[in-house]
Design an enzyme around this catalytic site. Structure first.
Site, short mmCIF file in Angstrom:
data_model
loop_
_atom_site.label_atom_id
_atom_site.label_comp_id
_atom_site.label_asym_id
_atom_site.label_seq_id
_atom_site.Cartn_x
_atom_site.Cartn_y
_atom_site.Cartn_z
N ARG A 100 5.18 3.39 12.85
CA ARG A 100 4.72 2.54 11.91
C ARG A 100 3.52 1.44 12.22
O ARG A 100 2.51 1.38 11.62
CB ARG A 100 5.71 1.43 11.65
CG ARG A 100 5.55 0.58 10.56
CD ARG A 100 6.67 0.04 9.73
NE ARG A 100 7.27 -0.86 10.86
CZ ARG A 100 8.40 -1.60 10.45
NH1 ARG A 100 9.02 -1.48 9.61
NH2 ARG A 100 9.11 -2.46 11.61
N LYS A 122 2.66 -3.73 7.80
CA LYS A 122 3.38 -5.09 8.67
C LYS A 122 2.49 -5.99 9.12
O LYS A 122 2.38 -5.91 10.44
CB LYS A 122 4.26 -4.38 9.68
CG LYS A 122 5.42 -5.26 10.08
CD LYS A 122 6.65 -4.48 10.72
CE LYS A 122 7.48 -5.63 11.63
NZ LYS A 122 8.24 -6.27 10.62
#
Ligand code: PMP
Length: 286
Positions: A51, A150
């Protein structure tokens, strides 16, 4: 005192420094990951690393030279700080050019800033909070539209936690166009019978690493999974509710906007999912 990592060096926390021109500081131009540690080992490191790389790519941020060695850096910090249970926070920013400018700096002269530090949390897995569950309120989701990346832009989630605190509860579920997106720092779920319902992936929510693992374990345990949006009213009428994140694992939610969910106590499905998640993740920890 903690030993932290900054740009290739392991230093006492009070000696680690970042420039005032760092784009993380000036523009929230940075991404992060939080990986939990159980039994001195990293939980789902591969998922977090993947990620992280995606977040960097989505923002056209150069990959720092240390990227392939991040597992070793995480392990070294766990070792240096003697962490048995807790978290490791990792942040990468676009770096520190010698001035403030909206234009991205030239990656040839400005390299990313990389910072990691540990958070020691003995008793993280055997949390007393998980036995009584948490209460949430709903708030309007006022974040930017790329929540799948993120980034360190956490001002609205931080304000959301303060709204929850002011209301005397533990957290807030954010709502957009009548549907729950996610919690301020976690993914949100409801359970109806044998079915787990959680919002589908998209730009509206963070693609939780814990979410992916929990849904996989739920399917393996013959539970039904429906990835779709749900409303606050639906949550209030559900049998159970819970959240997931790297630092809370599976955490029961027992009240939504003052209305008890199910019996008002943590339910058996969330408790079972927490158990399975902890057991399976410990087995695969590195
Ligand atoms: N959504 C948001 C907004 C979050 O901040 C987090 C945790 N950082 C999550 C979901 C959960 O993601 P993960 O399971 O990867 O910790």
């Amino acid at each position: 005192m903690r030993t932290v990592y900054v740009n290739g060096e392991y230093l006492p926390e009070n000696e680690a420094k970042v420039s005032i021109f760092d784009r993380g500081f000036l523009m929230a131009d940075g991404v992060y990951e939080v990986t939990s540690v159980l039994d001195g080992k990293l939980i789902d490191f591969a998922g977090h690393a993947k990620r992280l790389e995606r977040s960097l790519n989505e923002l056209d941020m150069p990959h720092p030279a240390v990227l392939p060695d991040l597992l070793e850096v995480h392990r070294e910090l766990v070792r240096l700080n003697g962490i048995e249970e807790g978290m490791i926070y990792l942040q990468i920013t676009r770096g520190a050019p010698n001035d403030r400018d909206f234009v991205f700096p030239d990656p040839k002269t400005t390299t990313p800033t990389v910072v990691l530090f540990t958070q020691n949390k003995p008793g993280l897995a055997d949390s007393p909070v998980a036995k009584k569950g948490i209460k949430v309120i709903s708030i309007e989701d006022q974040r930017w539209a790329r929540r799948d990346i993120k980034t360190v832009q956490l001002l609205f989630p931080s304000m959301g936690k303060m709204m929850a605190k002011a209301a005397g509860v533990d957290d807030a579920w954010m709502v957009e166009d009548g549907a729950v997106t996610e919690g301020t720092s976690n993914n949100a779920y409801i359970i109806k019978g044998n079915t787990i319902i959680t919002r589908h992936l998209g730009n509206e929510i963070l693609h939780g690493i814990t979410r992916a693992a929990v849904l996989r374990f739920a399917k393996e345990a013959q539970m039904q999974v429906e990835e779709r949006s749900f409303t606050i009213a639906e949550a209030q009428e559900a049998d159970e509710a819970f959240i997931t994140s790297a630092s809370t694992f599976v955490m029961p939610v027992v009240e939504v906007d003052g209305v008890a969910v199910g019996s008002g106590a943590p339910g058996p499905v969330a408790a079972r999912l927490r158990e399975i998640y902890l057991e399976e993740s410990r087995k695969m920890a590195v």
